[in-house]
Design a protein around this motif. Structure first.
Motif, PDB file in Angstrom:
ATOM      1  N   GLY A  77       3.649 -16.912  -6.704  1.00 30.26           N
ATOM      2  CA  GLY A  77       3.457 -15.580  -5.918  1.00 30.26           C
ATOM      3  C   GLY A  77       3.471 -15.489  -4.608  1.00 30.26           C
ATOM      4  N   PRO A  78       3.603 -14.053  -4.164  1.00 31.60           N
ATOM      5  CA  PRO A  78       3.535 -13.978  -2.495  1.00 31.60           C
ATOM      6  C   PRO A  78       2.081 -14.219  -2.125  1.00 31.60           C
ATOM      7  N   ILE A  79       2.141 -15.111  -0.830  1.00 34.16           N
ATOM      8  CA  ILE A  79       0.746 -15.636  -0.084  1.00 34.16           C
ATOM      9  C   ILE A  79       0.003 -14.418   0.262  1.00 34.16           C
ATOM     10  N   ALA A  80       0.518 -13.416   0.806  1.00 33.62           N
ATOM     11  CA  ALA A  80      -0.143 -12.376   1.404  1.00 33.62           C
ATOM     12  C   ALA A  80      -0.914 -11.484   0.559  1.00 33.62           C
ATOM     13  N   THR A  81      -0.370 -11.260  -0.801  1.00 30.56           N
ATOM     14  CA  THR A  81      -1.002 -10.574  -1.926  1.00 30.56           C
ATOM     15  C   THR A  81      -2.064 -11.399  -2.504  1.00 30.56           C
ATOM     16  N   LYS A  82      -1.896 -12.868  -2.521  1.00 32.98           N
ATOM     17  CA  LYS A  82      -3.101 -13.468  -2.900  1.00 32.98           C
ATOM     18  C   LYS A  82      -4.201 -13.723  -1.831  1.00 32.98           C
ATOM     19  N   MET A  83      -3.967 -13.709  -0.839  1.00 37.08           N
ATOM     20  CA  MET A  83      -4.877 -13.716   0.239  1.00 37.08           C
ATOM     21  C   MET A  83      -5.748 -12.414   0.441  1.00 37.08           C
ATOM     22  N   ALA A  84      -5.059 -11.495   0.273  1.00 40.15           N
ATOM     23  CA  ALA A  84      -5.650  -9.954   0.097  1.00 40.15           C
ATOM     24  C   ALA A  84      -6.660  -9.924  -1.161  1.00 40.15           C
ATOM     25  N   GLY A  85      -6.166 -10.370  -2.088  1.00 44.31           N
ATOM     26  CA  GLY A  85      -6.881 -10.196  -3.441  1.00 44.31           C
ATOM     27  C   GLY A  85      -7.969 -10.969  -3.267  1.00 44.31           C
ATOM     28  N   TYR A  86      -7.865 -12.310  -2.863  1.00 46.01           N
ATOM     29  CA  TYR A  86      -9.114 -13.129  -3.077  1.00 46.01           C
ATOM     30  C   TYR A  86     -10.049 -12.452  -1.861  1.00 46.01           C
ATOM     31  N   ILE A  87      -9.653 -12.524  -0.763  1.00 45.57           N
ATOM     32  CA  ILE A  87     -10.729 -11.941   0.387  1.00 45.57           C
ATOM     33  C   ILE A  87     -11.230 -10.717   0.030  1.00 45.57           C
ATOM     34  N   GLY A  88     -10.578  -9.767  -0.545  1.00 43.40           N
ATOM     35  CA  GLY A  88     -11.027  -8.492  -1.110  1.00 43.40           C
ATOM     36  C   GLY A  88     -12.204  -8.596  -2.250  1.00 43.40           C
ATOM     37  N   TYR A  89     -11.698  -9.461  -2.699  1.00 44.47           N
ATOM     38  CA  TYR A  89     -12.969  -9.797  -4.005  1.00 44.47           C
ATOM     39  C   TYR A  89     -14.007 -10.493  -3.516  1.00 44.47           C
ATOM     40  N   ARG A  90     -13.929 -11.331  -2.550  1.00 47.16           N
ATOM     41  CA  ARG A  90     -15.154 -11.883  -2.022  1.00 47.16           C
ATOM     42  C   ARG A  90     -15.820 -11.110  -1.202  1.00 47.16           C
ATOM     43  N   VAL A  91     -15.255 -10.035  -0.645  1.00 49.18           N
ATOM     44  CA  VAL A  91     -16.086  -9.008   0.271  1.00 49.18           C
ATOM     45  C   VAL A  91     -16.665  -7.928  -0.571  1.00 49.18           C
ATOM     46  N   GLY A  92     -15.760  -7.439  -1.625  1.00 45.15           N
ATOM     47  CA  GLY A  92     -16.517  -6.242  -2.364  1.00 45.15           C
ATOM     48  C   GLY A  92     -16.177  -6.524  -3.822  1.00 45.15           C
ATOM     49  N   GLY A  93     -15.928  -7.479  -4.475  1.00 48.52           N
ATOM     50  CA  GLY A  93     -16.128  -7.726  -5.915  1.00 48.52           C
ATOM     51  C   GLY A  93     -14.599  -7.095  -6.390  1.00 48.52           C
ATOM     52  N   ILE A  94     -14.371  -6.895  -7.757  1.00 49.99           N
ATOM     53  CA  ILE A  94     -13.296  -6.201  -8.226  1.00 49.99           C
ATOM     54  C   ILE A  94     -12.874  -5.063  -7.530  1.00 49.99           C
ATOM     55  N   ILE A  95     -13.794  -4.106  -6.925  1.00 53.41           N
ATOM     56  CA  ILE A  95     -13.424  -2.986  -6.468  1.00 53.41           C
ATOM     57  C   ILE A  95     -12.756  -3.414  -5.034  1.00 53.41           C
ATOM     58  N   GLY A  96     -13.367  -4.349  -4.264  1.00 54.24           N
ATOM     59  CA  GLY A  96     -12.751  -4.817  -3.101  1.00 54.24           C
ATOM     60  C   GLY A  96     -11.214  -5.536  -3.198  1.00 54.24           C
ATOM     61  N   CYS A  97     -11.154  -6.310  -4.273  1.00 57.35           N
ATOM     62  CA  CYS A  97      -9.974  -6.859  -4.688  1.00 57.35           C
ATOM     63  C   CYS A  97      -8.948  -5.530  -4.892  1.00 57.35           C
ATOM     64  N   LEU A  98      -9.285  -4.713  -5.591  1.00 57.84           N
ATOM     65  CA  LEU A  98      -8.171  -3.755  -5.943  1.00 57.84           C
ATOM     66  C   LEU A  98      -7.835  -2.868  -4.450  1.00 57.84           C
ATOM     67  N   ASN A  99      -8.886  -2.568  -3.777  1.00 56.03           N
ATOM     68  CA  ASN A  99      -8.860  -1.867  -2.411  1.00 56.03           C
ATOM     69  C   ASN A  99      -7.926  -2.713  -1.481  1.00 56.03           C
ATOM     70  N   ALA A 100      -8.029  -3.943  -1.689  1.00 55.52           N
ATOM     71  CA  ALA A 100      -7.473  -5.116  -0.554  1.00 55.52           C
ATOM     72  C   ALA A 100      -6.127  -4.876  -0.967  1.00 55.52           C
ATOM     73  N   LEU A 101      -5.602  -4.985  -2.166  1.00 55.01           N
ATOM     74  CA  LEU A 101      -4.328  -5.073  -2.808  1.00 55.01           C
ATOM     75  C   LEU A 101      -3.571  -3.734  -2.553  1.00 55.01           C
ATOM     76  N   ILE A 102      -4.221  -2.809  -2.930  1.00 52.98           N
ATOM     77  CA  ILE A 102      -3.510  -1.351  -2.607  1.00 52.98           C
ATOM     78  C   ILE A 102      -3.420  -1.050  -1.250  1.00 52.98           C
ATOM     79  N   SER A 103      -4.283  -1.476  -0.421  1.00 51.63           N
ATOM     80  CA  SER A 103      -4.165  -1.355   1.138  1.00 51.63           C
ATOM     81  C   SER A 103      -3.149  -2.033   1.788  1.00 51.63           C
ATOM     82  N   SER A 104      -3.105  -3.406   1.140  1.00 46.44           N
ATOM     83  CA  SER A 104      -2.134  -4.124   1.810  1.00 46.44           C
ATOM     84  C   SER A 104      -0.644  -4.231   1.559  1.00 46.44           C
TER      85      SER A 104
END
Length: 177
Positions: free
Chosen positions: A50-77
């Motif tokens: 899969g795309p590296i940018a999506t994976k990085m956003a998803g993981y970093i978002g999850y690390r910062v804000g859990g599931i909501i952070g992951c979804l937020n990061a993915l949608i934002s990016s």
């Protein structure tokens, strides 16, 4: 999250060009992780499909804000970039034969190359400091040869190195016993 929106909007040239932007936002600006944690995240993300940018956003978002952070990061990016891409590609199709448009597109490539070279140099310095320069240079050269000359996928190489680190060695066993 504004950080992921910025990465999504400024990561022109695809996923690899977004990696230094992720590092800038996650490590240097917001200090959500250290350089070592970022390098580990990048290495693991490169082993997965899969795309590296999506994976990085998803993981970093999850690390910062859990599931909501992951979804937020993915949608934002992803969402603004997808919408902008549809609009700009339609515009580019209309004006693709104009010389200044062709030059503009070609001019982005050196900028991305410099960003990737800067990040590579940072990782090389960290490898030298962590592993020692002799071992780091050997691993860098061996990795280059295996990926470029023998066409071994980087994910396979990273997986093998991870296995090598976790396999018990005689020196480790002797130190325990």
């Amino acid at each position: 999250m504004l950080a992921f929106f910025r990465v999504g909007m400024l990561g022109f040239g695809g996923g690899p060009s977004a990696i230094p932007l992720f590092q800038q936002e996650a490590v240097k600006k917001y200090k959500w992780m250290t350089d070592e944690e970022f390098a580990d995240t990048l290495a693991l993300a490169n082993t997965m499909p899969g795309p590296i940018a999506t994976k990085m956003a998803g993981y970093i978002g999850y690390r910062v804000g859990g599931i909501i952070g992951c979804l937020n990061a993915l949608i934002s990016s992803v969402m603004p970039t997808a919408l902008l891409m549809i609009f700009l590609l339609q515009l580019l199709q209309v004006y693709k034969d104009i010389p200044w448009v062709q030059h503009m597109s070609a001019s982005v490539v050196p900028v991305v190359a410099v960003m990737l070279a800067t990040m590579t140099w940072d990782f090389m310095k960290k490898s030298g400091d962590t592993l020692g320069w002799k071992k780091a240079v050997i691993l860098i050269l061996a990795s280059f040869l295996l990926t470029e000359w023998f066409n071994i996928h980087p994910g396979i190489l990273i997986f093998v190195l991870i296995l090598f680190v976790f396999l018990p060695s005689k020196k480790k066993e002797a130190a325990k016993g």
